[in-house]
Design an enzyme around this catalytic site. Sequence first.
Site, mmCIF file in Angstrom:
data_model
loop_
_atom_site.group_PDB
_atom_site.id
_atom_site.type_symbol
_atom_site.label_atom_id
_atom_site.label_comp_id
_atom_site.label_asym_id
_atom_site.label_seq_id
_atom_site.Cartn_x
_atom_site.Cartn_y
_atom_site.Cartn_z
ATOM 1 N N GLY A 1 2.211 -2.325 -4.299
ATOM 2 C CA GLY A 1 0.790 -2.525 -4.039
ATOM 3 C C GLY A 1 0.050 -1.599 -4.975
ATOM 4 N N HIS A 2 -0.571 -2.159 -6.007
ATOM 5 C CA HIS A 2 -1.249 -1.352 -7.012
ATOM 6 C C HIS A 2 -2.755 -1.582 -6.900
ATOM 7 C CE1 HIS A 2 2.643 -1.196 -9.658
ATOM 8 N NE2 HIS A 2 2.802 -0.710 -8.447
ATOM 9 N N ASP B 1 3.233 4.854 -4.950
ATOM 10 C CA ASP B 1 1.817 4.992 -4.588
ATOM 11 C C ASP B 1 1.154 6.208 -5.219
ATOM 12 O OD1 ASP B 1 2.186 2.731 -2.979
ATOM 13 O OD2 ASP B 1 2.841 3.969 -1.288
ATOM 14 N N GLN C 1 7.097 0.904 -7.832
ATOM 15 C CA GLN C 1 7.889 1.900 -7.105
ATOM 16 C C GLN C 1 7.963 3.209 -7.919
ATOM 17 O OE1 GLN C 1 9.489 -1.554 -7.140
ATOM 18 N NE2 GLN C 1 7.917 -1.717 -5.603
ATOM 19 N N LYS D 1 -0.238 4.331 -9.999
ATOM 20 C CA LYS D 1 0.209 3.639 -11.228
ATOM 21 C C LYS D 1 -0.774 2.548 -11.620
ATOM 22 C CE LYS D 1 4.052 2.671 -9.143
ATOM 23 N NZ LYS D 1 3.926 3.533 -7.961
#
Length: 426
Positions: free
Chosen positions: A40-41, A13, A224, A16
Amino acid sequence: MPATVVVGTQWGDEGKGKFTDLVAKEMELVVRYQGGHNAGHTLVVDGESFALQLIPSGVLYDHITPVIGNGVVVDPKVLLAEMDMLTSRGVDCTTLKVSGNAHLIMPYHQELDALHERHLGDGKLGTTKRGIGPAYADKSMRVGLRVQDLTDPKIFRQKLEVVLGYTNQVLTKVFNRLPVDADELAALYLNEYAPRVIPHIGDAISIVHGALEAGQGVLLEGAQATFLDLDHGTYPFVTSSNPVAGGACTGAGVGPRDIERIIGIAKAYVTRVGSGPFPTELFDEVGDHLVEVGREYGTNTGRRRRPGWFDAVMMRHAVRINSLSEIALTKLDILDGLETLKVCVAYDIDGKRVEHLPYHQSDLHKATPIYEELPGWGTDISAVTKPAELPKNAADYIAFLEDQCGAPVRLVGVGPGREQFLDRAA
Ligand code: GDP
Ligand code: IMO
Ligand code: MG
């Protein structure tokens, strides 16, 4: 032109998604190389927010071909839902390619993920319960189903029966659950998902190498982060893949010489979701401030992220093992309101000053951060567009981190929007 890698340097988080989107502007291909929908991007474009789990963060540009690499684990239900979400919002997903060698996440992987967590009780890892660990375990056990198996119902059925022969024993005899019905599951995957996924299955290796050979820009997007890496992270509080830059080689099918630029994404402070050691964790009102101002809640799971000060010891390690060519420092604006900033420059372990990450994890659990304090800048920097316009204390904070970490900070994030960044090399 050699490929560029975007890799998380902390516990995820870091931003990215935003920086992949930013760098993708100059690229032709964006390839996700590991993980699954545990990621979750978030991308914010013209005030509109997009939360991506599986589809590479370059998808918002018409000129980009998004590719899901062989190293990813794919839940086809989530993939199709994400494509539908994007399509309904005017984003074209027709060019999306999925490697036939990527492994499939099956519903029993998610069930096993939850059961393992329950079994661990207080020692649980705090996984996203998306089935990531069990899917990679089946891959390692060589009983996983791959995306290409969707194209051959006979092989799909054969492989499903092999894996269920074992998995149903575990579900019923170890966990006292109902067995999985092979017919029902095969019908769901072969009749519902396969017709929509098959048009996107491609030879990702030829696509990536074709682009490299044609001199096109190839961006390899990690999910990640370094300290969630199965080999290099704070095991067992890690994910089940290799997010480090080396994982881009195996997960996208390129060799180290195909890669040149390696951008390590680092938050100007640190957050972590789930269990595990975290030397600079804050339990006070400064931590609450970082969580509230930085909106540190999981993009998909909604979980509160644990906050802490920037840890240069970890970052030095991340610079080494990813061979970072540069750092993108994100969320600098979140520090705006703080009078004093702390940066962990070393650990005190049993009375000794330690400047590199200890290899023994018990030492990391015992590590007390040694901080250097720097003054805050007390002004809103979210509208700054040029490095020279930054307040002196903000520029000094960046220079201090650069010096401590041993890699140049090129890009700096000052807000979630696509345009809210500074390029110190421009
Ligand atoms: P990822 O998993 O590394 O892609 O990061 P996430 O998207 O899960 O979390 C990062 C959050 O910070 C998202 O909500 C982004 O929109 C936001 N973000 C990224 N860069 C910046 C920045 O420089 N400043 C601020 N304020 N927010 C940012
Ligand atoms: P992005 O790509 C932050 C964490 C989970 C848990 C551990 C194992 O958005 O940075 P898993 O479900 O992978 O088996 O969970 O890893 N985790 C993440 N934390 N960001 C992520 O992804 C994460 N993906 C997994 O919270 O501690
Ligand atoms: Mg995230």
